[in-house]
Write a protein that holds these residues in place. Structure first.
Motif, PDB file in Angstrom:
ATOM      1  N   THR A 233      -1.473  -8.973  35.487  1.00 14.62           N
ATOM      2  CA  THR A 233      -0.804  -9.084  34.267  1.00 14.62           C
ATOM      3  C   THR A 233      -0.224  -7.845  33.864  1.00 14.62           C
ATOM      4  O   THR A 233       0.470  -7.761  32.811  1.00 14.62           O
ATOM      5  N   ASP A 234      -0.716  -6.915  34.401  1.00 12.65           N
ATOM      6  CA  ASP A 234      -0.517  -5.211  33.949  1.00 12.65           C
ATOM      7  C   ASP A 234      -1.004  -5.024  32.689  1.00 12.65           C
ATOM      8  O   ASP A 234      -0.256  -4.347  31.772  1.00 12.65           O
ATOM      9  N   ALA A 235      -1.982  -5.523  32.006  1.00 12.57           N
ATOM     10  CA  ALA A 235      -2.535  -5.520  30.904  1.00 12.57           C
ATOM     11  C   ALA A 235      -3.153  -4.243  30.716  1.00 12.57           C
ATOM     12  O   ALA A 235      -3.749  -3.563  31.702  1.00 12.57           O
TER      13      ALA A 235
ATOM     14  N   ALA B 203      -5.120  -9.272  39.467  1.00 14.79           N
ATOM     15  CA  ALA B 203      -5.012  -8.219  40.451  1.00 14.79           C
ATOM     16  C   ALA B 203      -4.373  -7.202  40.190  1.00 14.79           C
ATOM     17  O   ALA B 203      -4.049  -6.200  40.928  1.00 14.79           O
ATOM     18  N   HIS B 204      -3.987  -6.965  38.660  1.00 19.37           N
ATOM     19  CA  HIS B 204      -3.273  -5.703  38.345  1.00 19.37           C
ATOM     20  C   HIS B 204      -3.469  -5.575  37.002  1.00 19.37           C
ATOM     21  O   HIS B 204      -2.710  -6.308  36.037  1.00 19.37           O
ATOM     22  N   CYS B 205      -4.501  -4.869  36.707  1.00 19.81           N
ATOM     23  CA  CYS B 205      -4.531  -4.569  35.027  1.00 19.81           C
ATOM     24  C   CYS B 205      -5.283  -3.215  34.927  1.00 19.81           C
ATOM     25  O   CYS B 205      -5.594  -2.682  35.976  1.00 19.81           O
ATOM     26  N   HIS B 206      -5.310  -2.835  33.629  1.00 17.20           N
ATOM     27  CA  HIS B 206      -5.815  -1.537  33.442  1.00 17.20           C
ATOM     28  C   HIS B 206      -6.883  -1.374  32.246  1.00 17.20           C
ATOM     29  O   HIS B 206      -6.522  -1.798  31.376  1.00 17.20           O
ATOM     30  N   ILE B 207      -7.881  -1.334  32.552  1.00 18.72           N
ATOM     31  CA  ILE B 207      -9.228  -1.196  31.655  1.00 18.72           C
ATOM     32  C   ILE B 207      -9.218   0.343  31.283  1.00 18.72           C
ATOM     33  O   ILE B 207      -9.271   0.986  32.242  1.00 18.72           O
TER      34      ILE B 207
ATOM     35  N   VAL C  74      -6.589   3.123  45.969  1.00 23.02           N
ATOM     36  CA  VAL C  74      -5.822   4.445  45.509  1.00 23.02           C
ATOM     37  C   VAL C  74      -4.410   3.850  44.748  1.00 23.02           C
ATOM     38  O   VAL C  74      -3.746   3.065  45.290  1.00 23.02           O
ATOM     39  N   LYS C  75      -4.017   4.267  43.565  1.00 23.48           N
ATOM     40  CA  LYS C  75      -2.679   3.835  43.134  1.00 23.48           C
ATOM     41  C   LYS C  75      -1.765   4.946  42.960  1.00 23.48           C
ATOM     42  O   LYS C  75      -2.069   6.044  42.301  1.00 23.48           O
ATOM     43  N   LEU C  76      -0.667   4.937  43.413  1.00 25.32           N
ATOM     44  CA  LEU C  76       0.516   5.857  43.482  1.00 25.32           C
ATOM     45  C   LEU C  76       1.539   5.303  42.631  1.00 25.32           C
ATOM     46  O   LEU C  76       1.650   4.270  42.512  1.00 25.32           O
TER      47      LEU C  76
HETATM   48 ZN   LIG Z   1       0.203  -1.071  35.574  1.00 31.78          ZN
END
Ligand SMILES: [Zn+2]
Length: 357
Positions: free
Chosen positions: A275-277, A49-53, A143-145
């Motif tokens: 994971t904040d990957a 629920a929290h990663c960055h591709i 949306v991500k702040l």
């Molecule tokens: Zn992150």
């Protein structure tokens, strides 16, 4: 018609069933010709629920690297990814049936010079609502702040946005059917973010009792990224020479992290695994995140549910492995609820009805 058969306890209820896959969908009606692919514990597709591709430590990465990141997550069993901000356009992933389902939050929106270089739209408060509207339209419903970050003049974490700008931003997103989440490490940004109607908080190490109660009451979710919290001492040391107050603050947030996130769990805040990957951490660690969440006091059912059935429902997927739903699941040789360590070695990964790993 080719049909596949899987047999074993289907989580979360654990009833032993013969699960068939026909045309990418789950059915429990027996298909005589179906080939038995695997036996084991069948878990609805995992969710990061929290990663960055599309990101690495320096900013956007090209499509071949994005593809490798998505495949790494998929092979770890993460079949639904909520991308929590990316400088790259990864919308092409929607067209690839062999890659995880992706819910994009567009590009991070941060205050000028107050986030990692090359990641975010860096803007001032008067432009927040218009940028939120734009990212809401570009993304997949989120949306991500960046809610707080170090401010050089004070040498500490401070809120990025005033209350009136946040209220306009939430309205801009909600009017377009998008939900809003924010990166927040410290305490001071939280009252205005939660008070103005945000839908989710990332990290949340600055939460206190009254804010936790507000989150529980308003149904604001929390994605604590507990593996990432282990890096706080590293961030503190990297900033200590120039920003000693910030360094002490990060150390303190790290020291209280278990108490803080544990209190949110005890109060009934909905917690999801992320994971904040992508920026600092590698992809493919959803199993490790669930294992770490359990050390914060989550029961095995809640820790795994936060990365599977509960998260899928929160993100709007169809009913987990009910008759006729999409065949996204992972099969494990042993019961992950008896030993979450099992999650580090998926037996079979089935995405859109195809055995992909
Ligand atoms: Zn992150």
């Amino acid at each position: 018609m080719t049909a596949l058969r899987f047999r074993g306890p289907v989580l979360p209820d654990g009833e032993v069933r013969d699960l068939y896959v026909v045309d990418g969908r789950v059915t429990y009606e027996a298909v005589a010709s179906a080939e038995l692919v695997a036996e084991g514990w069948i878990v609805p597709g995992l969710v990061d629920a929290h990663c960055h591709i599309g990101l690495d430590a320096n900013g956007a990465v090209p499509e071949d690297v994005q593809e490798a990141q998505a495949l790494t997550d998929r092979d770890a069993g993460a079949l639904l990814l909520r991308d929590c901000g990316s400088a790259a356009d990864t919308s092409w992933i929607h067209d690839r049936d062999d890659l995880p389902r992706l819910i994009r939050a567009g590009r991070h929106i941060a205050r000028t010079r107050r986030y990692i270089r090359n990641y975010a739209h860096e803007i001032e408060p008067e432009d927040l609502a218009s940028y939120v509207a734009r990212e809401a339209e570009r993304g997949d419903g989120w949306v991500k702040l960046v809610g707080d970050w170090i401010e050089r003049d004070t040498g500490d974490l401070t809120p990025s946005w005033p209350r009136d700008a946040l209220e306009a931003a939430m309205k801009a997103a909600h009017d377009r059917g998008a939900r809003v989440t924010a990166h927040v490490f410290g305490a001071h940004a939280l009252p205005d973010l939660i008070g103005s109607g945000i839908d989710c908080i990332e990290h949340g190490t600055g939460l206190s009792g009254d804010l936790i109660d507000m989150m529980a009451e308003q149904g604001v979710a929390l994605v604590p990224t507990v593996k990432q919290l282990d890096n706080f001492p590293k961030y503190a040391e990297a900033g200590r020479d120039r920003f000693p107050r910030y360094a002490d603050h990060m150390e303190a947030l790290h020291a209280s992290r278990r108490e803080t996130i544990g209190a949110a769990y005890d109060a009934g805040v909905h917690i999801y695994a992320g994971t904040d990957a992508g920026g600092v951490l590698p992809h493919g660690l959803i199993g490790d995140e669930v294992i770490e969440l359990a050390t914060y006091g989550l029961s095995p059912e809640d820790a795994l549910g936060s990365a599977s059935w509960r998260a899928r429902t929160w993100l709007g997927m169809d009913d987990n492995l009910a008759e006729g739903t999409t065949a996204d699941f992972v099969v494990y040789a042993q019961n992950p609820l008896d030993d979450l360590g099992v999650l580090k070695g998926p037996g079979r990964v089935v995405l859109r009805g195809i055995v992909v790993a």
